[in-house]
Design an enzyme around this catalytic site. Sequence first.
Site, mmCIF file in Angstrom:
data_model
loop_
_atom_site.group_PDB
_atom_site.id
_atom_site.type_symbol
_atom_site.label_atom_id
_atom_site.label_comp_id
_atom_site.label_asym_id
_atom_site.label_seq_id
_atom_site.Cartn_x
_atom_site.Cartn_y
_atom_site.Cartn_z
ATOM 1 N N CYS A 147 -27.189 -15.981 -17.778
ATOM 2 C CA CYS A 147 -25.734 -15.661 -17.462
ATOM 3 C C CYS A 147 -25.463 -14.336 -17.966
ATOM 4 O O CYS A 147 -24.884 -14.060 -19.241
ATOM 5 C CB CYS A 147 -24.639 -16.766 -18.094
ATOM 6 N N GLU A 148 -26.354 -13.270 -17.444
ATOM 7 C CA GLU A 148 -26.206 -11.865 -18.135
ATOM 8 C C GLU A 148 -26.756 -11.155 -16.780
ATOM 9 O O GLU A 148 -27.559 -11.353 -16.390
ATOM 10 C CB GLU A 148 -27.472 -11.652 -18.863
ATOM 11 N N TYR A 155 -46.469 -9.623 -24.886
ATOM 12 C CA TYR A 155 -45.052 -9.299 -25.068
ATOM 13 C C TYR A 155 -44.192 -10.230 -24.159
ATOM 14 O O TYR A 155 -43.019 -9.546 -24.079
ATOM 15 C CB TYR A 155 -44.560 -7.902 -25.377
ATOM 16 N N GLY A 174 -52.212 0.266 -29.628
ATOM 17 C CA GLY A 174 -51.325 1.033 -28.462
ATOM 18 C C GLY A 174 -51.843 1.648 -27.370
ATOM 19 O O GLY A 174 -51.641 2.561 -26.786
ATOM 20 N N GLU A 222 -56.385 -1.882 -33.701
ATOM 21 C CA GLU A 222 -55.556 -3.335 -33.580
ATOM 22 C C GLU A 222 -55.079 -3.105 -32.396
ATOM 23 O O GLU A 222 -53.711 -2.925 -31.925
ATOM 24 C CB GLU A 222 -54.403 -2.936 -34.649
ATOM 25 N N PRO A 223 -55.971 -3.281 -31.100
ATOM 26 C CA PRO A 223 -55.455 -3.606 -29.920
ATOM 27 C C PRO A 223 -54.589 -4.778 -29.573
ATOM 28 O O PRO A 223 -54.992 -5.926 -30.250
ATOM 29 C CB PRO A 223 -56.791 -3.702 -28.783
ATOM 30 N N GLY A 224 -53.380 -4.762 -28.768
ATOM 31 C CA GLY A 224 -52.535 -6.242 -28.669
ATOM 32 C C GLY A 224 -52.668 -6.037 -27.272
ATOM 33 O O GLY A 224 -53.009 -7.013 -26.590
ATOM 34 N N ARG A 278 -38.580 -8.039 -21.117
ATOM 35 C CA ARG A 278 -38.900 -6.336 -21.263
ATOM 36 C C ARG A 278 -38.237 -5.437 -20.596
ATOM 37 O O ARG A 278 -38.004 -4.146 -20.841
ATOM 38 C CB ARG A 278 -40.369 -6.006 -21.223
ATOM 39 N N TYR A 295 -36.308 -2.625 -22.574
ATOM 40 C CA TYR A 295 -36.583 -1.232 -22.224
ATOM 41 C C TYR A 295 -37.236 -0.750 -20.858
ATOM 42 O O TYR A 295 -37.926 0.163 -20.682
ATOM 43 C CB TYR A 295 -37.431 -0.568 -23.327
HETATM 44 C C1 LIG Z 1 -47.838 -3.596 -32.451
HETATM 45 C C2 LIG Z 1 -48.662 -3.200 -33.271
HETATM 46 C C3 LIG Z 1 -50.083 -3.131 -32.813
HETATM 47 C C4 LIG Z 1 -50.460 -3.329 -31.335
HETATM 48 O O1 LIG Z 1 -49.954 -2.650 -30.473
HETATM 49 P P1 LIG Z 1 -50.386 -2.440 -28.793
HETATM 50 O O2 LIG Z 1 -49.521 -1.614 -28.014
HETATM 51 O O3 LIG Z 1 -49.902 -4.005 -28.395
HETATM 52 O O4 LIG Z 1 -51.733 -2.278 -28.923
HETATM 53 C C5 LIG Z 1 -51.237 -2.903 -33.513
HETATM 54 N N1 LIG Z 1 -50.917 -2.509 -34.893
HETATM 55 C C6 LIG Z 1 -49.727 -2.506 -35.469
HETATM 56 C C7 LIG Z 1 -49.465 -2.305 -36.804
HETATM 57 C C8 LIG Z 1 -48.700 -2.608 -34.552
HETATM 58 O O5 LIG Z 1 -47.260 -2.726 -34.973
#
Ligand SMILES: *Cc1c(COP(=O)(O)O)cnc(C)c1O
Length: 432
Positions: free
Chosen positions: A362-363, A391, A249, A291-293, A331, A335
């Site tokens: 077409c939106e 994303y 997050g 858990e960085p994404g 995105r 949102y």
């Molecule tokens: C989406 C998610 C993440 C990654 O979130 P980011 O905002 O991309 O860092 C990590 N853990 C879980 C369980 C998630 O659902």
Amino acid sequence: MFTNDCLNVNESGHLTIGGCDATELAAQYGTPLYVLDENVIRNTCRAYVNSFKKYYDGNGMPMYASKALSCMELCRIMDEEGLGLDVVSGGELYTALKAGFPPENIHFHGNNKTDEELVMALKHNVGKIVVDNLEELERLNSFAEKLDKVAPISFRIKPGVDAHTHSFIRTGQIDSKFGFALETGEAYNAVKKAISYENVCLKELHCHIGSQIFDIQPFVTAAEIMMDFIGKIKNELGVVISQLNLGGGFGIMYVDTDTPVPYENYMEKVSIAVKAKAEEYSIPVPFIFIEPGRSIVGEAGITLYKAGAVKNIPNVRTYVSVDGGMTDNIRYALYQSDYTVVNASKANQKPEMTVTIAGKCCESGDLIQENVKIANTVAGDIIAVLSTGAYNYSMASNYNRIPRPEIVMIKDGKPRVIVKRETYDDIIRNDI
Ligand SMILES: *Cc1c(COP(=O)(O)O)cnc(C)c1O
């Protein structure tokens, strides 16, 4: 000129990414095109790994949340950098396994895993299955029994922390489809159940409080709440849970009003809080996963489009239509996410034209961004949307039967394709 270190402007006035001219990339590979800078991705991975070394005696591991962008090459890079991997579906797990990712470093998430997915995770001996609900716990236990295994599990806990983020992407509070609630006793009862089951082993507790968060305090609060729960489990049930997963997050910069904190500040503050709680409850300092994404790939990526029609509606607005749209970046439609838009062909010119960047679907809602300032744009200009590494591709669709773009990765100034552009034959591949 750009705060993002992979971007620059060359002597032709063109935007560059990772040292490559964006307009040349567009000409060579076609548009729309996703471009990623591998050095930025690897540097971010190292920042996370090093923050554990610096502040937590290396007693932790970042797990890349592959839903942000899942493809085989990225899995390989994550493994090389010493990160684990989060997957949330059989498809993401399959991608990781095919890339040769070590299964013991994979965590399987999801609020509604199918029977097939649970069995797949068990058969491949993934490092942990993060159990979301009691029904799943029971199914998993019985599948594990049939396969004569003991499944290492974690529990997804709702710590009840409001991370002050956009409500669509807020997942820590009680009204969430994800996980067990703490305050109702649901989580505690689930722990008791898991302890009594023979074919699961509860090793970890997990929380994920939201996404695109800039404050450190919600993470610290969540860590303390989770440690209190681990302490309660130890005191009342005599079981020590030795691993804590604090989720992802971490916010990134989409526009210049976004203010991400350096990632190591996070570990510095969280490690102090966790160590204090470990002492309070006389439990060993837990192994920590994060858990960085978004923060691993987001700022490392841009999308290139070619501008088509420029439609000025007097006293209303000017639309610049591009050759992609909600199919490659949903995105804004989903949102209202902010993005910075640059005319890559005129990156040295003042952004004087206020436009709405529209897609080709077409939106009416197929917009990439409204009311952004860019340099005076005409058909044929290359338009860059920044911070699209996370994303975007992973949420891409074939709406209007538009093939997904390809992904080019740049390493030390050299581009290579890591995901091919879809063809029309790909579009009809499953039609009968
Ligand atoms: C989406 C998610 C993440 C990654 O979130 P980011 O905002 O991309 O860092 C990590 N853990 C879980 C369980 C998630 O659902």
